[in-house]
Design an enzyme around this catalytic site. Sequence first.
Site, mmCIF file in Angstrom:
data_model
loop_
_atom_site.group_PDB
_atom_site.id
_atom_site.type_symbol
_atom_site.label_atom_id
_atom_site.label_comp_id
_atom_site.label_asym_id
_atom_site.label_seq_id
_atom_site.Cartn_x
_atom_site.Cartn_y
_atom_site.Cartn_z
ATOM 1 C CG HIS A 188 33.641 45.419 42.011
ATOM 2 N ND1 HIS A 188 34.819 46.053 41.714
ATOM 3 C CD2 HIS A 188 33.970 44.134 42.265
ATOM 4 C CE1 HIS A 188 35.805 45.186 41.758
ATOM 5 N NE2 HIS A 188 35.323 44.013 42.093
ATOM 6 C CE LYS A 242 31.469 58.262 33.885
ATOM 7 N NZ LYS A 242 32.362 57.846 34.926
ATOM 8 N NE ARG A 243 27.164 48.998 29.789
ATOM 9 C CZ ARG A 243 26.989 47.684 29.691
ATOM 10 N NH1 ARG A 243 28.026 46.883 29.478
ATOM 11 N NH2 ARG A 243 25.783 47.160 29.768
ATOM 12 C CE LYS A 275 28.370 53.604 35.329
ATOM 13 N NZ LYS A 275 29.657 53.567 36.035
ATOM 14 C CB THR A 285 38.900 52.754 37.087
ATOM 15 O OG1 THR A 285 37.981 52.194 36.145
ATOM 16 C CG2 THR A 285 38.896 51.919 38.341
ATOM 17 C CE LYS A 294 40.910 53.082 33.208
ATOM 18 N NZ LYS A 294 39.690 52.373 32.799
HETATM 19 C C1 26W Z 1 25.060 40.468 37.836
HETATM 20 C C2 26W Z 1 25.077 41.686 36.987
HETATM 21 C C3 26W Z 1 26.205 42.595 37.325
HETATM 22 C C4 26W Z 1 27.295 42.677 36.460
HETATM 23 C C5 26W Z 1 28.354 43.501 36.768
HETATM 24 C C6 26W Z 1 26.193 43.322 38.484
HETATM 25 C C7 26W Z 1 27.247 44.123 38.795
HETATM 26 C C8 26W Z 1 28.323 44.216 37.949
HETATM 27 C C9 26W Z 1 29.529 45.039 38.300
HETATM 28 C C10 26W Z 1 29.843 44.852 39.771
HETATM 29 C C11 26W Z 1 29.362 46.448 37.979
HETATM 30 C C12 26W Z 1 30.664 47.166 37.927
HETATM 31 O O1 26W Z 1 31.394 47.054 36.963
HETATM 32 N N1 26W Z 1 30.976 47.946 38.963
HETATM 33 C C13 26W Z 1 32.053 48.908 38.846
HETATM 34 O O2 26W Z 1 33.245 48.353 39.366
HETATM 35 C C14 26W Z 1 34.342 49.247 39.186
HETATM 36 C C15 26W Z 1 35.600 48.548 39.638
HETATM 37 O O3 26W Z 1 35.615 48.412 41.011
HETATM 38 C C16 26W Z 1 34.091 50.544 39.934
HETATM 39 O O4 26W Z 1 35.144 51.433 39.663
HETATM 40 C C17 26W Z 1 32.769 51.172 39.505
HETATM 41 O O5 26W Z 1 32.479 52.285 40.300
HETATM 42 C C18 26W Z 1 31.656 50.156 39.609
HETATM 43 O O6 26W Z 1 30.457 50.672 39.054
#
Ligand code: 26W
Length: 849
Positions: free
Chosen positions: A359, A559-560, A565, A667, A671
Amino acid sequence: MANISLEQQADSLLRTIKHFLITRLGVVIEKASLEDFYYAFCIALREEIMINWTATQATIEQKKARTVNYISMEFLPGRFLSNNIINMGDSELVQRVLAKTGRTLPELISYEPDPGLGNGGLGRLASCLMDSLATLNYPAFGYGLRYQYGIFDQEIWNGVQIERPDCWLLNENPWQYRRDAKAANVYFGGRVIHATNSHGDDITHLEDHEIVRALPYEVPIIGYPSSHYSVLTLKLWSTKESPRNFELQRFNSGQLGQAGENTSLTDVLYPNDNHEIGKRIRLKQEFLLVSASLQNIIHRHFRIHKDIGSFADKVRIQTNDTHPALVIPELVRLLMHDYDVSWKDAWEITRTVCSYTNHTILKEALEEWNEHRISHLLPRQFLIIQKLNGEFLKEVSNKYPGNVEKLQQMSIIEGGQVRMANLSIVGCHKVNGVSALHSSILKNSLFRDFSEFYPGKFINVTNGVTQRRWLLNANPMLSEFLTKRLGKGWITNLTELRKLKSYAQDPETQKEFLEIKRKNKERLIDCLTKENPIRDSHGKIIGNSHSLGPDALFDVQIKRIHEYKRQFMNLLHLIMVFQELKEDQSSRKIKRMVLMGGKAAPGYETAKRIIQLASALSRKINSDPDVNQKLCFNFIESYNVSKAQIIIPAADLSEQISTAGMEASGTGNMKFAMNGALTIGTDDGANVEMREEVTDTWWPFLFGASTEELVELRKKGSYNPKEIYNHNPKIRKAMDFLKDHLAQNENEAHSFRSLHALLLEGFYGDNPDPFFVLKDLEDYYNTQKKVEELYITQSKWAEYAIHNMAGMGKFSTDESIHNYAKLVWEITPCPIDPEIYKTVLDEYSAILK
Ligand code: 26W
């Protein structure tokens, strides 16, 4: 219950509610509080859910279907009650019952806490996928952790983010079932004792290890009705309530923290998004999820099948990013140790069963664990990783003899770190990205060596969202509008939206669309002015959000908060508009209400400064009579799924402005568009495919450098943001304002100077403006002007919006799930067997007679 009238059903449901009020809570309905009523109401609904749940699970068992197990450290399901009512097809029934009791659905819905068991995109995607799996009747299970505290509640105290614990479990939660009989033991630490299995392969036992008991809570995930709606299970593990997790001896010797370590293992969700932290407790959480889930999966397998031989045929495991990557060594180990499978076969089975979704391409988000940390905490799994890596590297060096660099790049263990992405790629049969662009970056850039080594392993499955929550639930009026024109088909087949195209020019349709948008804006304004306070530096509420009424363009970025971003770019644009209006109030023809929301990871300083900047700007803009009739800006506190359901239907303009190549998919973009907003966006993530579906004609606000352009620029090292600053007077003026004229205290002054320096000087020897904010700002500014031009003619705007909605058919998680089912899991639907349903229903009804 089809042959009973709605009125009879309502009476029967009401009887059940009264029954539970007395038997569970000891009150009669007249005396019941909102809490009492909510609880009794939910468990009354549960009665019906249980029938379908039992029948779904019995069908999956009886058909011996291949199942998919979705393992994720995060889920963001949103509130259950409203969604469950809709998916059960009980909306009318519920209205009738409530009418008889003088309660309203909104009061019940808003009583329910929103489970924040995820950070953002990844967790919300997991929940959308579960909704689609249930609706499409796939045999599936979700596995996650039951964090006592979800993602923190955010408060903004004079511009500064304060994190408060999110206690979503304070009251009894009616949507979870504690399953003591299915608890699993998870082993940490200890000394390894070597042995061999019947194949002569090494296996290992443990001594002096600690055992943590994981207790599952099951949450029903309800599909949208076909003849009988399926109910899938989301299992959330907790270490909280287990007799042996608390270490009394440590407590007695005064080691309070350590005594409670295992009882509190699942207490808190790590609030990091796209940034790895490398903490020991996080590793324990990850392994707890993996080990407990695998035990459960294997246990279920043996309830249905006689031996482990069919495991590779009957089980699929999807790991949501690398967080559950330890399934790979742990499954190999379990197969060899508990089921006497040979090393070669265990490895083969594991690779067949597991697959991995990536992701993010951000380097700092790719998980790595220090090898000592792993070998200390998980000695047996570490030995397996080492062995896997040894064999894998042998294969690599056979293919590329003497290529040391390749070996280093592809190795699972390197420089004392275990790289979870490499482990996942080697141990899985398919690796997918989440949008066409993202998947091609994985294949051709980030994991290029691997994609050459494993042809066919890397694929794309574009993300989606569930239209059941994001249209049907979040936007009832627009849902009505769609159903009136297209029938109900879109609810389970979103490509039906295509037919909207023929209505795009119809004045009646446009008018109705605009009226709905207006009502949704009024709903949002109501929430903002009542529930989005402004606080002073002690947290005291000193005001409320501002509004320009529903005529304004609602321009939204939620969003975060993350540099890539580019909320910062949005804010610089705001400064530019502010400055123009300050000089000439007629410089802008339309009113614009800008909204921003999102949490910053607690340790992410730049993100916190961006929030501080947003708050300062909000204060400045909203209080300045020269501009506040035209422009208004609010930061929305504690953005979450429930707030998204109110904000998104009200938006005109969706901000999807990430640096090209960095947002894996997004995503929120989908929406917004399906709720009738136009996108101002870069060609990034799923924006690219959305533009293709909508077609360029109806996608007017594309801007910014392309992924390729930025790759080139980085390679050449020739990007110089100072040049832009020197040559563009508007940008210069905005940057100067940021540095010199906005701060109201020393802390702000420091923050804004830092943000200024980040773009023009760079930090600690890093390049300045690493996310190309200034590079894209001018184009962004000009595109925002185009937005205003178009917005003036409302009917034209509506025409565009309708074309955008019409293009969203591909972006349902129903489509994503079909793709996973076909390309990754090779599973087929398994709807409830009518015979089984009848048996369950008869048995249930017999009790009532
Ligand atoms: C280990 C710390 C950590 C925690 C969460 C690293 C990475 C993440 C996630 C992978 C970050 C995340 O939420 N990525 C998002 O995933 C969505 C679903 O596929 C995408 O639509 C977003 O673009 C992406 O930023």
